[in-house]
Design a protein around this motif. Sequence first.
Motif, PDB file in Angstrom:
ATOM      1  N   SER A  96      -7.213 -21.182 -15.322  1.00 21.79           N
ATOM      2  CA  SER A  96      -6.603 -21.930 -16.420  1.00 21.79           C
ATOM      3  C   SER A  96      -6.768 -21.175 -17.749  1.00 21.79           C
ATOM      4  CB  SER A  96      -7.200 -23.331 -16.507  1.00 21.79           C
ATOM      5  OG  SER A  96      -8.514 -23.237 -16.983  1.00 21.79           O
ATOM      6  N   TYR A  97      -7.784 -20.302 -17.816  1.00 21.12           N
ATOM      7  CA  TYR A  97      -7.936 -19.468 -19.016  1.00 21.12           C
ATOM      8  C   TYR A  97      -6.910 -18.339 -19.054  1.00 21.12           C
ATOM      9  CZ  TYR A  97     -12.077 -21.648 -20.780  1.00 21.12           C
ATOM     10  OH  TYR A  97     -12.938 -22.543 -21.342  1.00 21.12           O
ATOM     11  N   ILE A  98      -6.448 -17.989 -17.853  1.00 21.67           N
ATOM     12  CA  ILE A  98      -5.523 -16.859 -17.764  1.00 21.67           C
ATOM     13  C   ILE A  98      -4.085 -17.320 -17.949  1.00 21.67           C
ATOM     14  CG2 ILE A  98      -4.682 -15.120 -16.133  1.00 21.67           C
ATOM     15  CD1 ILE A  98      -7.580 -15.258 -15.003  1.00 21.67           C
ATOM     16  N   LYS A  99      -3.872 -18.590 -17.605  1.00 22.79           N
ATOM     17  CA  LYS A  99      -2.519 -19.140 -17.613  1.00 22.79           C
ATOM     18  C   LYS A  99      -1.724 -18.828 -18.890  1.00 22.79           C
ATOM     19  CE  LYS A  99      -0.374 -23.377 -16.342  1.00 22.79           C
ATOM     20  NZ  LYS A  99      -0.606 -24.811 -16.434  1.00 22.79           N
ATOM     21  N   PRO A 100      -2.319 -18.999 -20.077  1.00 24.35           N
ATOM     22  CA  PRO A 100      -1.524 -18.742 -21.277  1.00 24.35           C
ATOM     23  C   PRO A 100      -1.016 -17.297 -21.355  1.00 24.35           C
ATOM     24  CG  PRO A 100      -3.626 -19.760 -21.848  1.00 24.35           C
ATOM     25  CD  PRO A 100      -3.663 -19.459 -20.390  1.00 24.35           C
ATOM     26  N   TYR A 101      -1.635 -16.408 -20.618  1.00 29.26           N
ATOM     27  CA  TYR A 101      -1.255 -14.989 -20.714  1.00 29.26           C
ATOM     28  C   TYR A 101      -0.518 -14.515 -19.467  1.00 29.26           C
ATOM     29  CZ  TYR A 101      -4.767 -15.466 -24.308  1.00 29.26           C
ATOM     30  OH  TYR A 101      -5.488 -15.889 -25.390  1.00 29.26           O
ATOM     31  N   TRP A 102       0.007 -15.462 -18.678  1.00 27.22           N
ATOM     32  CA  TRP A 102       0.632 -15.072 -17.411  1.00 27.22           C
ATOM     33  C   TRP A 102       1.735 -14.050 -17.633  1.00 27.22           C
ATOM     34  CZ3 TRP A 102       5.774 -15.538 -16.288  1.00 27.22           C
ATOM     35  CH2 TRP A 102       6.513 -16.348 -17.154  1.00 27.22           C
ATOM     36  N   PHE A 103       2.381 -14.137 -18.779  1.00 21.06           N
ATOM     37  CA  PHE A 103       3.505 -13.247 -19.039  1.00 21.06           C
ATOM     38  C   PHE A 103       3.023 -11.795 -19.161  1.00 21.06           C
ATOM     39  CE2 PHE A 103       7.040 -11.583 -21.672  1.00 21.06           C
ATOM     40  CZ  PHE A 103       8.061 -11.870 -20.765  1.00 21.06           C
ATOM     41  N   MET A 104       1.910 -11.639 -19.844  1.00 21.02           N
ATOM     42  CA  MET A 104       1.347 -10.290 -19.990  1.00 21.02           C
ATOM     43  C   MET A 104       0.895  -9.748 -18.634  1.00 21.02           C
ATOM     44  SD  MET A 104      -0.932 -10.190 -23.370  1.00 21.02           S
ATOM     45  CE  MET A 104      -0.473 -11.031 -24.867  1.00 21.02           C
ATOM     46  N   ILE A 105       0.331 -10.652 -17.810  1.00 16.92           N
ATOM     47  CA  ILE A 105      -0.085 -10.222 -16.466  1.00 16.92           C
ATOM     48  C   ILE A 105       1.132  -9.783 -15.676  1.00 16.92           C
ATOM     49  CG2 ILE A 105      -1.089 -11.008 -14.286  1.00 16.92           C
ATOM     50  CD1 ILE A 105      -3.262 -12.083 -15.699  1.00 16.92           C
ATOM     51  N   TYR A 133      -2.236  -1.038 -20.621  1.00 12.67           N
ATOM     52  CA  TYR A 133      -2.381  -1.707 -21.917  1.00 12.67           C
ATOM     53  C   TYR A 133      -2.448  -3.223 -21.741  1.00 12.67           C
ATOM     54  CZ  TYR A 133      -1.443  -3.426 -26.574  1.00 12.67           C
ATOM     55  OH  TYR A 133      -1.524  -4.107 -27.751  1.00 12.67           O
ATOM     56  N   TYR A 134      -1.496  -3.785 -21.012  1.00 16.73           N
ATOM     57  CA  TYR A 134      -1.457  -5.243 -20.892  1.00 16.73           C
ATOM     58  C   TYR A 134      -2.600  -5.795 -20.034  1.00 16.73           C
ATOM     59  CZ  TYR A 134       2.660  -5.695 -23.696  1.00 16.73           C
ATOM     60  OH  TYR A 134       3.491  -5.682 -24.768  1.00 16.73           O
ATOM     61  N   ALA A 135      -2.960  -5.045 -18.987  1.00 15.26           N
ATOM     62  CA  ALA A 135      -4.078  -5.525 -18.166  1.00 15.26           C
ATOM     63  C   ALA A 135      -5.336  -5.596 -19.023  1.00 15.26           C
ATOM     64  CB  ALA A 135      -4.293  -4.607 -16.976  1.00 15.26           C
ATOM     65  N   GLY A 136      -5.558  -4.545 -19.825  1.00 14.31           N
ATOM     66  CA  GLY A 136      -6.742  -4.517 -20.688  1.00 14.31           C
ATOM     67  C   GLY A 136      -6.680  -5.622 -21.723  1.00 14.31           C
ATOM     68  N   LYS A 137      -5.510  -5.775 -22.332  1.00 14.81           N
ATOM     69  CA  LYS A 137      -5.355  -6.763 -23.396  1.00 14.81           C
ATOM     70  C   LYS A 137      -5.632  -8.185 -22.889  1.00 14.81           C
ATOM     71  CE  LYS A 137      -1.936  -8.011 -26.852  1.00 14.81           C
ATOM     72  NZ  LYS A 137      -0.728  -7.595 -27.538  1.00 14.81           N
ATOM     73  N   VAL A 138      -5.052  -8.506 -21.733  1.00 15.83           N
ATOM     74  CA  VAL A 138      -5.268  -9.852 -21.183  1.00 15.83           C
ATOM     75  C   VAL A 138      -6.754 -10.066 -20.916  1.00 15.83           C
ATOM     76  CG1 VAL A 138      -4.853 -11.377 -19.220  1.00 15.83           C
ATOM     77  CG2 VAL A 138      -2.991 -10.033 -20.154  1.00 15.83           C
ATOM     78  N   GLY A 139      -7.386  -9.031 -20.348  1.00 13.51           N
ATOM     79  CA  GLY A 139      -8.814  -9.129 -20.067  1.00 13.51           C
ATOM     80  C   GLY A 139      -9.585  -9.484 -21.328  1.00 13.51           C
ATOM     81  N   HIS A 140      -9.330  -8.752 -22.405  1.00 12.54           N
ATOM     82  CA  HIS A 140     -10.068  -8.996 -23.647  1.00 12.54           C
ATOM     83  C   HIS A 140      -9.755 -10.371 -24.221  1.00 12.54           C
ATOM     84  CE1 HIS A 140     -11.919  -5.151 -23.832  1.00 12.54           C
ATOM     85  NE2 HIS A 140     -10.771  -4.520 -23.730  1.00 12.54           N
ATOM     86  N   LYS A 141      -8.485 -10.759 -24.138  1.00  7.60           N
ATOM     87  CA  LYS A 141      -8.101 -12.053 -24.727  1.00  7.60           C
ATOM     88  C   LYS A 141      -8.737 -13.213 -23.971  1.00  7.60           C
ATOM     89  CE  LYS A 141      -3.896 -11.301 -27.285  1.00  7.60           C
ATOM     90  NZ  LYS A 141      -3.838 -12.260 -28.366  1.00  7.60           N
ATOM     91  N   VAL A 142      -8.689 -13.132 -22.641  1.00  9.67           N
ATOM     92  CA  VAL A 142      -9.268 -14.214 -21.833  1.00  9.67           C
ATOM     93  C   VAL A 142     -10.771 -14.315 -22.107  1.00  9.67           C
ATOM     94  CG1 VAL A 142      -9.859 -14.872 -19.470  1.00  9.67           C
ATOM     95  CG2 VAL A 142      -7.538 -14.155 -20.032  1.00  9.67           C
ATOM     96  N   ILE A 143     -11.400 -13.160 -22.201  1.00  9.99           N
ATOM     97  CA  ILE A 143     -12.842 -13.142 -22.440  1.00  9.99           C
ATOM     98  C   ILE A 143     -13.154 -13.690 -23.822  1.00  9.99           C
ATOM     99  CG2 ILE A 143     -14.543 -11.374 -23.105  1.00  9.99           C
ATOM    100  CD1 ILE A 143     -13.404 -12.439 -19.795  1.00  9.99           C
ATOM    101  N   PHE A 144     -12.329 -13.389 -24.787  1.00  8.61           N
ATOM    102  CA  PHE A 144     -12.511 -13.943 -26.135  1.00  8.61           C
ATOM    103  C   PHE A 144     -12.452 -15.472 -26.078  1.00  8.61           C
ATOM    104  CE2 PHE A 144     -10.628 -15.749 -29.929  1.00  8.61           C
ATOM    105  CZ  PHE A 144     -11.461 -15.260 -30.927  1.00  8.61           C
ATOM    106  N   ASP A 145     -11.413 -15.992 -25.417  1.00 14.17           N
ATOM    107  CA  ASP A 145     -11.243 -17.455 -25.332  1.00 14.17           C
ATOM    108  C   ASP A 145     -12.431 -18.116 -24.636  1.00 14.17           C
ATOM    109  OD1 ASP A 145      -8.849 -17.033 -26.482  1.00 14.17           O
ATOM    110  OD2 ASP A 145      -7.627 -17.402 -24.695  1.00 14.17           O
ATOM    111  N   LEU A 146     -12.813 -17.483 -23.503  1.00 13.59           N
ATOM    112  CA  LEU A 146     -13.894 -18.059 -22.699  1.00 13.59           C
ATOM    113  C   LEU A 146     -15.202 -18.045 -23.481  1.00 13.59           C
ATOM    114  CD1 LEU A 146     -14.393 -19.112 -19.825  1.00 13.59           C
ATOM    115  CD2 LEU A 146     -15.028 -16.823 -19.164  1.00 13.59           C
TER     116      LEU A 146
END
Length: 596
Positions: free
Chosen positions: A17-26, A94-107
Amino acid sequence: MRKNKRRKKSEFVRFLSYIKPYWFMIAIAAFGGIIKFTMPMVFPKVMQYFIDDVLSSESTMSYTEKLHELTFWSLLVIGLYLFIWVPGVYVRHYYAGKVGHKVIFDLRYDLYLHIQRMSSSFFKENQSGSIVSRLMNDINLAQNMVGNALTNIWMDGAVIFVLLFVMLKIDPLLTLVSISIFPVYIIASKKLGRLVKKNSRQVQDEIAEMTGELQEKISGYAVVKSFARERYEKLRFFKEARKLLDYSIQSTKLNSINMFVVGFLTAFAPIIVIWFSGYLIINNRLTVGEMVVFYSYLGQFYFPINRFSELNIVFSTSMAAIERVFEVFDREPDVKEKEDAIECSADLKGEVEFKNVSFGYDNDSLILKNVNFKVKPGMKVAFVGPSGSGKSTLVSLLPRFYDPVEGTISIDGVDIRDYKLASLRKNIGMVLQDNILFSGTLEENIKYGNPRASKAEIIEAAKAANAYDFIIQSPYKFDTEVGESGMKLSGGQKQRIAIARVFVKNPKILILDEATSALDSESENQIQEALDRLMKGRTTFVIAHRLSTIINSDIIMVVDDGEIKEMGTHEELLKKGGLYEYLFNQQFGEVKKLMA
Ligand code: ADP
């Protein structure tokens, strides 16, 4: 066991559910990944064409045609790489890394907010270092799950699917032979995944334990040194570090096993394929070109398989960390704010009432038993009694560090559970025996009591707290840095900053818990003077060991074994000749004898 399985699943779903907002980047990253790994599949096909149709001795093409075909297809491959493969690779990483950082920030932010909401019991039960460890180490590990696992799984899945299709088209039997070894691999991976997760959990638990312990022992270095316990601490640290070493070596071992399981597969399968395709060639069922192309595809097939096995490790490690993170999320704060909680009135008077209040830290025993009293606004109330009788516990219920198990506490006739927590606590100021100043300037530390305080208010507060003189004599006055890396303040100076902090907060209710007990007499006089000023016009609860400071209180309550045994003014209690008189004589008996 079944319950366990369901839990595991739900934690993964919760993480998703933390990843869901970034599904597009994934999706973009996975698409880039599919390009990255499917594009090279064109190459063997071109090679097959070169070997079987252009370069073969049976080729009917002229010299110019051959050269043309070679150049055309080579340039096409280069073009495809340059214009499709290159952007694909960039987008994938780029996007894999970005999503990783963003999800971790949120969490991490959510976890921080959650920890902030936790009640006192949580902070008493968990060492601060181990909480920090969850926020930092565990969440970092969870990042791998997003950065690697969740993007790789799609592209590797796609690549395997395409390759299987291509290989089946070349020769179904050969394909079946070449993947015959995979069931062994899948079983081994599953088993290994379970072991890795268990081991990773041990590593993370141990890191948290060590961080907690280290934080305690480093900040309490003076105790370690004064008791000359270095040898004991050294052995203790060695034991813990050794445990971590063992777990880490176990982790390396599991990784190495994973390597050889996959390595064996990738080394073993080609031999079978070569043997079997050779057999097919001599039986005229396969061309050499087909064998070469099949072999190249098989090589490419191993990349995602290899990554799947790494992914298995990453997934298991991350899941262990994610479980630890969600364990904290699952801990509800003991003290909760009501949905319809109200703000304290702007002109709060500060009338406090305890009605049949009982409290225990755990279910086994009550620390406070049926406490009843009512205090008028502006009164000075003192709690005295033997150590461990429950005085600190009693006052900690007022700002709702804990909630009573029975009874109600009200301020101005309103149950404190009906107030918003922040609003309630804004109206209660505390000066404790050991006040903590944070790294920052003196001014920032005073302002902590009220971020909106003006410079004039801060100066006024410093003066009222008897802190102004030493502040002005400090190297940078109000801008002098304090805390771990700044100027060292004496206990009395810290205390006066803490009092100034409460002055700018300007609460209606005040709690002074042993505020002068650890000081020399000069400091004590200065602080007592500052406290007397602070108490004016505020309902004050004082806990003091030295009865001299509370003789003039409006009410003195004698607490013993969690109950209020006596209540009254100093004179009344002395007259009564009970526990108060006994305590008073204990402290002043000697003086009285000397004066007699
Ligand atoms: P006092 O302030 O009178 O010295 P306290 O209120 O600090 O007494 O402690 C009362 C009792 O509650 C003691 O027996 C103490 O061991 C226990 N106690 C205090 N804090 C906690 C806690 N966080 N968890 C469990 N027990 C506690």
